[in-house]
Design an enzyme around this catalytic site. Structure first.
Site, mmCIF file in Angstrom:
data_model
loop_
_atom_site.group_PDB
_atom_site.id
_atom_site.type_symbol
_atom_site.label_atom_id
_atom_site.label_comp_id
_atom_site.label_asym_id
_atom_site.label_seq_id
_atom_site.Cartn_x
_atom_site.Cartn_y
_atom_site.Cartn_z
ATOM 1 N N GLU A 253 -17.440 17.085 3.830
ATOM 2 C CA GLU A 253 -18.080 17.631 5.028
ATOM 3 C C GLU A 253 -17.651 19.086 5.264
ATOM 4 O OE1 GLU A 253 -18.549 14.641 7.967
ATOM 5 O OE2 GLU A 253 -17.798 15.981 9.520
ATOM 6 N N PHE B 106 -15.958 20.480 11.884
ATOM 7 C CA PHE B 106 -16.360 19.253 11.207
ATOM 8 C C PHE B 106 -17.425 18.565 12.051
ATOM 9 C CE2 PHE B 106 -14.018 16.652 7.804
ATOM 10 C CZ PHE B 106 -13.903 17.730 6.939
ATOM 11 N N GLY C 134 0.836 -1.204 0.000
ATOM 12 C CA GLY C 134 0.000 0.000 0.000
ATOM 13 C C GLY C 134 0.865 1.246 0.000
ATOM 14 N N GLN D 26 -19.443 3.000 6.899
ATOM 15 C CA GLN D 26 -19.886 4.397 6.930
ATOM 16 C C GLN D 26 -20.489 4.822 5.595
ATOM 17 O OE1 GLN D 26 -17.137 8.067 7.490
ATOM 18 N NE2 GLN D 26 -18.398 7.874 9.314
ATOM 19 N N LEU E 138 -17.611 12.505 -3.750
ATOM 20 C CA LEU E 138 -17.776 13.120 -2.435
ATOM 21 C C LEU E 138 -17.903 14.635 -2.523
ATOM 22 C CD1 LEU E 138 -17.657 12.497 0.675
ATOM 23 C CD2 LEU E 138 -15.345 13.398 0.545
ATOM 24 N N HIS F 142 -21.513 8.179 3.672
ATOM 25 C CA HIS F 142 -21.319 9.630 3.760
ATOM 26 C C HIS F 142 -22.615 10.318 3.356
ATOM 27 C CE1 HIS F 142 -19.661 13.613 3.390
ATOM 28 N NE2 HIS F 142 -18.543 13.181 3.927
ATOM 29 N N SER G 184 -9.692 10.005 9.850
ATOM 30 C CA SER G 184 -9.153 8.852 9.122
ATOM 31 C C SER G 184 -7.771 9.142 8.555
ATOM 32 C CB SER G 184 -10.118 8.480 8.006
ATOM 33 O OG SER G 184 -9.510 7.545 7.182
ATOM 34 N N ARG H 216 -21.754 11.677 10.965
ATOM 35 C CA ARG H 216 -22.193 11.224 9.637
ATOM 36 C C ARG H 216 -23.316 10.199 9.681
ATOM 37 N NH1 ARG H 216 -16.256 10.866 6.816
ATOM 38 N NH2 ARG H 216 -16.042 13.114 6.647
ATOM 39 N N ALA I 118 -1.132 5.542 4.956
ATOM 40 C CA ALA I 118 -0.723 4.598 5.998
ATOM 41 C C ALA I 118 0.556 3.875 5.588
ATOM 42 C CB ALA I 118 -1.843 3.595 6.276
ATOM 43 N N GLY I 119 0.616 3.433 4.330
ATOM 44 C CA GLY I 119 1.789 2.689 3.856
ATOM 45 C C GLY I 119 3.038 3.546 3.852
ATOM 46 N N ARG J 182 -17.066 6.665 12.349
ATOM 47 C CA ARG J 182 -15.859 7.518 12.339
ATOM 48 C C ARG J 182 -16.253 8.987 12.185
ATOM 49 N NH1 ARG J 182 -12.834 10.042 8.276
ATOM 50 N NH2 ARG J 182 -13.862 9.035 6.513
ATOM 51 N N HIS K 207 -18.811 5.075 2.102
ATOM 52 C CA HIS K 207 -17.661 5.986 2.124
ATOM 53 C C HIS K 207 -16.435 5.399 2.816
ATOM 54 C CE1 HIS K 207 -15.537 9.776 2.194
ATOM 55 N NE2 HIS K 207 -15.472 9.774 3.515
HETATM 56 C C1 LIG Z 1 -13.458 10.961 -1.439
HETATM 57 C C2 LIG Z 1 -12.910 10.773 -0.059
HETATM 58 C C3 LIG Z 1 -12.560 11.869 0.716
HETATM 59 C C4 LIG Z 1 -12.040 11.698 1.996
HETATM 60 N N1 LIG Z 1 -11.726 12.810 2.741
HETATM 61 C C5 LIG Z 1 -11.221 12.623 3.985
HETATM 62 C C6 LIG Z 1 -10.858 13.754 4.796
HETATM 63 O O1 LIG Z 1 -10.981 14.909 4.386
HETATM 64 N N2 LIG Z 1 -10.363 13.498 6.030
HETATM 65 C C7 LIG Z 1 -10.190 12.243 6.538
HETATM 66 O O2 LIG Z 1 -9.713 12.084 7.644
HETATM 67 N N3 LIG Z 1 -10.494 11.159 5.771
HETATM 68 C C8 LIG Z 1 -10.995 11.325 4.523
HETATM 69 N N4 LIG Z 1 -11.320 10.226 3.766
HETATM 70 C C9 LIG Z 1 -10.886 8.889 4.216
HETATM 71 C C10 LIG Z 1 -9.377 8.736 3.979
HETATM 72 O O3 LIG Z 1 -9.009 9.405 2.792
HETATM 73 C C11 LIG Z 1 -8.944 7.275 3.848
HETATM 74 O O4 LIG Z 1 -9.507 6.511 4.870
HETATM 75 C C12 LIG Z 1 -7.423 7.159 3.946
HETATM 76 O O5 LIG Z 1 -6.820 8.026 3.024
HETATM 77 C C13 LIG Z 1 -6.997 5.725 3.693
HETATM 78 O O6 LIG Z 1 -5.592 5.677 3.624
HETATM 79 P P1 LIG Z 1 -4.853 4.278 3.502
HETATM 80 O O7 LIG Z 1 -3.407 4.585 3.381
HETATM 81 O O8 LIG Z 1 -5.307 3.377 4.568
HETATM 82 O O9 LIG Z 1 -5.400 3.654 2.129
HETATM 83 P P2 LIG Z 1 -5.315 4.161 0.611
HETATM 84 O O10 LIG Z 1 -4.902 5.560 0.476
HETATM 85 O O11 LIG Z 1 -6.619 3.752 0.003
HETATM 86 O O12 LIG Z 1 -4.156 3.290 0.004
HETATM 87 C C14 LIG Z 1 -4.295 1.905 -0.234
HETATM 88 C C15 LIG Z 1 -3.068 1.426 -0.970
HETATM 89 O O13 LIG Z 1 -3.079 0.016 -1.039
HETATM 90 C C16 LIG Z 1 -2.748 -0.412 -2.358
HETATM 91 N N5 LIG Z 1 -3.345 -1.737 -2.536
HETATM 92 C C17 LIG Z 1 -4.580 -2.159 -2.226
HETATM 93 N N6 LIG Z 1 -4.714 -3.477 -2.471
HETATM 94 C C18 LIG Z 1 -3.530 -3.892 -2.976
HETATM 95 C C19 LIG Z 1 -3.038 -5.152 -3.413
HETATM 96 N N7 LIG Z 1 -3.770 -6.259 -3.378
HETATM 97 N N8 LIG Z 1 -1.764 -5.212 -3.884
HETATM 98 C C20 LIG Z 1 -0.984 -4.097 -3.921
HETATM 99 N N9 LIG Z 1 -1.403 -2.882 -3.494
HETATM 100 C C21 LIG Z 1 -2.652 -2.793 -3.021
HETATM 101 C C22 LIG Z 1 -3.286 0.687 -3.248
HETATM 102 O O14 LIG Z 1 -2.631 0.693 -4.486
HETATM 103 C C23 LIG Z 1 -2.948 1.914 -2.407
HETATM 104 O O15 LIG Z 1 -1.631 2.305 -2.638
HETATM 105 C C24 LIG Z 1 -11.869 10.399 2.498
HETATM 106 C C25 LIG Z 1 -12.232 9.290 1.740
HETATM 107 C C26 LIG Z 1 -12.789 9.464 0.488
HETATM 108 C C27 LIG Z 1 -13.272 8.267 -0.257
#
Ligand SMILES: Cc1cc2nc3c(=O)[nH]c(=O)nc-3n(C[C@H](O)[C@H](O)[C@H](O)COP(=O)(O)OP(=O)(O)OC[C@H]3O[C@@H](n4cnc5c(N)ncnc54)[C@H](O)[C@@H]3O)c2cc1C
Length: 565
Positions: free
Chosen positions: A245, A117, A10, A230, A242, A232, A381, A276, A14-15, A376, A341
């Site tokens: 908010e 928020f 990822g 969740q 989206l 939205h 997040s 939400r 987070a990654g 949440r 969402h």
């Molecule tokens: C439109 C939108 C707006 C948002 N706005 C907000 C906000 O303003 N504030 C807030 O706090 N939260 C917000 N959120 C939530 C927040 O953005 C996400 O929860 C957070 O960014 C998730 O981060 P992550 O690193 O866990 O996952 P992601 O950013 O989704 O990254 C996942 C990674 O895993 C990789 N991956 C997945 N499966 C595989 C696989 N099998 N093999 C190899 N790679 C893989 C993908 O390529 C990607 O790199 C929003 C969400 C959405 C949908």
């Protein structure tokens, strides 16, 4: 064979946060099915929470108040020690991001700007206009490149390889090369994001199929609280993009077809800024009562904010409306409806991001620590992804100080890679069968119908029966034509198997939980029931199917009370 001390799956927030916090001497690789800066984190709009107390209306904010809002928002299902850790760490995390070069919006005094928020008592959401995810992700990516992290871009991880509950490595499909490749690792961190596309209407990117969660489940790692999904409240009608908010945080109104700010009937104090789950349910209730437009949507009205504020604070929202709805929110209200969402549940890990499998860690949206419980809060997040990503990197580093690479995993890895290749070949060789994209559409409809905003036992049971039929159909799946490089059909085919499991765990958890809490609203059990259900759902894959157990919620200084807004 490719070999690393630590592989992070990822390239989202987070990654990258995990890779950046790993011990400097370790050989770290980041695998992502898309280029890291196309990870879904880039789409985050509204902001990231921390009790900086910069805003004049939030000058007395503290991390304890942030923790209280988070726990109350979670409908008391969050583990309170973990939520406190998140909120305490929020403050130094924002300053570290600021020092790394994140271009946060600023107040006149030069301090980091904060906006109100939903579910938050005070304005504590730090932001960069309405493109917060983009600036965070780009900054973290720059830092990872600077530190020479190895990236495997456009590689889909397909399997986790274990021996006696100890990690050996991974198998991946290199999309550009069209090859199946085993990778050895002493530790792995999954940061694979959410499963939004298990649903028909979702704000998530099309890549969010959730296979990371499914792979962990298949490897025998339990999933936690998956029934909490969740929805939205405000997504663009018909497209479900989206509308952050932040639009309500900056003063937008929700109005029904009768011209009424209906939130007065549901959350008279917080109004549009209730959490939400409450706002999404209120909108859906208005639509179901016939108070929506065309029985499908209500309006989000920003017109009274004025042109200048919309252009400065919500330029991305305006662009989305112009390009995808052909309207300018400066002059016209935005048609909105709720959509899936975020996944509150996920891979069961503790507050150090460790799982029951030695060497396997998880963080971000794919994991469940749990800090969000049953619902949440917006802005928490991005924070969780960065804070717990960092904790995962530190925990994996600590683990790696303990021992060498497990000997002799090459055979298991090669066998799994060979099995995947032969499965791909056999799917190719069929000349007829089920089309995987049609199966995917059926699954999305099924999950949305059975486990949407409102749920009840008969609908959930029916959903589980249909899911069993879909599983049968998947056995007959075939791929039309040849498929080698960049084969999206193959990607969906591999991920679909995991999506079936995810849908089953969501539906089963929802069926068993006979109460209403946060995002999980049972019309046949409309009250929260702390006596029976103040506990986490833990589902593990067993030989005979999913096995359910429950675990007590960690309660600290905040005694559960009725949520009123
Ligand atoms: C439109 C939108 C707006 C948002 N706005 C907000 C906000 O303003 N504030 C807030 O706090 N939260 C917000 N959120 C939530 C927040 O953005 C996400 O929860 C957070 O960014 C998730 O981060 P992550 O690193 O866990 O996952 P992601 O950013 O989704 O990254 C996942 C990674 O895993 C990789 N991956 C997945 N499966 C595989 C696989 N099998 N093999 C190899 N790679 C893989 C993908 O390529 C990607 O790199 C929003 C969400 C959405 C949908």
């Amino acid at each position: 064979m490719l070999s690393h001390d630590l592989l992070v799956v990822g390239g989202g927030l987070a990654g990258l946060s995990a890779a950046l916090s790993a011990d400097p001497g370790l050989k770290v690789g980041v695998i992502s099915k898309v280029h890291p800066i196309r990870s879904h984190s880039v789409a985050a709009q509204g902001g990231i929470n921390a009790a900086l107390a910069n805003h004049p209306d939030g000058a007395d904010d503290t991390w304890e108040k942030h923790a209280f809002d988070t726990i109350k928002g979670s409908d008391y299902l969050a583990d309170q020690d973990a939520a406190e850790l998140l909120c305490r760490q929020a403050i130094p995390t924002i300053y570290e991001l600021d020092h790394w070069g994140v271009p946060f919006s600023r107040l006149a005094a030069g301090t980091i700007a904060q906006r109100p928020f939903g579910g938050a008592g005070l304005p504590r959401t730090c932001y960069a206009a309405d493109r917060t995810g983009q600036v965070l992700l780009h900054t973290l990516y720059e830092q990872a490149v600077r530190r020479n992290v190895t990236f495997y871009d456009e590689w889909l991880v397909t399997d986790i390889i274990l021996r006696d509950r100890k990690l050996l490595g991974l198998v991946a499909y290199d999309l550009a090369g069209g090859e199946i490749i085993p990778l050895r690792a002493r530790a792995v961190i999954f940061a694979t994001g959410g499963y939004g596309r298990v649903y028909h209407r979702s704000t998530n990117a099309y890549i969010n199929l959730g296979s990371g969660i499914g792979m962990a489940y298949k490897a025998g790692i339990p999933l936690k609280d998956m029934e909490f999904v969740q929805f939205h409240p405000t997504t663009l009608y018909g497209k479900n993009i989206l509308i952050s908010e932040a639009a309500r945080g900056d003063g937008g109104y929700l109005v029904n077809a009768k011209g009424r700010r209906f939130m007065e009937d549901y959350a008279s104090k917080a109004m549009e800024l209730a959490p939400r789950d409450i706002v999404a349910r209120s909108i859906q209730t208005e639509i179901d009562k016939g108070n929506g437009f065309e029985n499908e949507y209500v309006h989000l009205d920003l017109r009274h904010l004025g042109r200048e504020k919309i252009l400065k604070r919500l330029p991305g929202i305006r662009e989305i409306c112009l390009h995808f709805a052909g309207l300018d929110p400066i002059d016209r209200p935005i048609p909105i409806q709720p959509a899936q969402h975020y996944s509150m549940g996920g891979i069961d890990v503790d507050a150090t991001c460790a799982s029951p499998v030695e060497g396997f860690f998880a963080a971000g949206e794919c994991a469940c620590v749990s800090v969000h419980g049953a619902n949440r809060l917006g802005g928490n997040s991005l924070l969780e992804a960065i804070v717990f990503g960092k904790i995962a990197g530190e925990s994996a580093s600590r683990y790696l100080r303990g021992g060498p690479l497990e000997a002799g995993g090459n055979r298991e890895m090669a066998e799994t890679a060979r099995a995947l290749m032969s499965r791909m070949r056999s799917v190719h060789e069929r000349s007829a069968g089920e089309n995987v994209f049609q199966l995917l559409n059926r699954l999305k409809r099924l999950t949305s119908d059975a486990a949407g905003i409102f749920r009840d036992a008969p609908t959930l049971r029916r959903g589980l029966e249909e899911l069993a039929e879909l599983r049968e159909a998947y056995r007959r799946v075939f791929i039309y034509g040849t498929c080698g490089r960049y084969c999206q059909e193959m990607v969906v085919l591999v991920e679909f198997e995991h999506m079936l499991e995810i849908a089953e765990v969501i539906l089963l958890g929802a069926l068993k939980r006979e109460e209403t809490r946060g995002s999980h609203f049972r019309t046949d059990f409309p009250k929260r029931d702390d006596a029976s259900w103040l506990k986490h759902t833990i589902i593990t894959r067993a030989d005979k199917g999913p096995a359910i157990t429950y675990r007590d919620v960690q309660i600290g200084r905040y005694a559960p009370q009725e949520r009123k807004y």
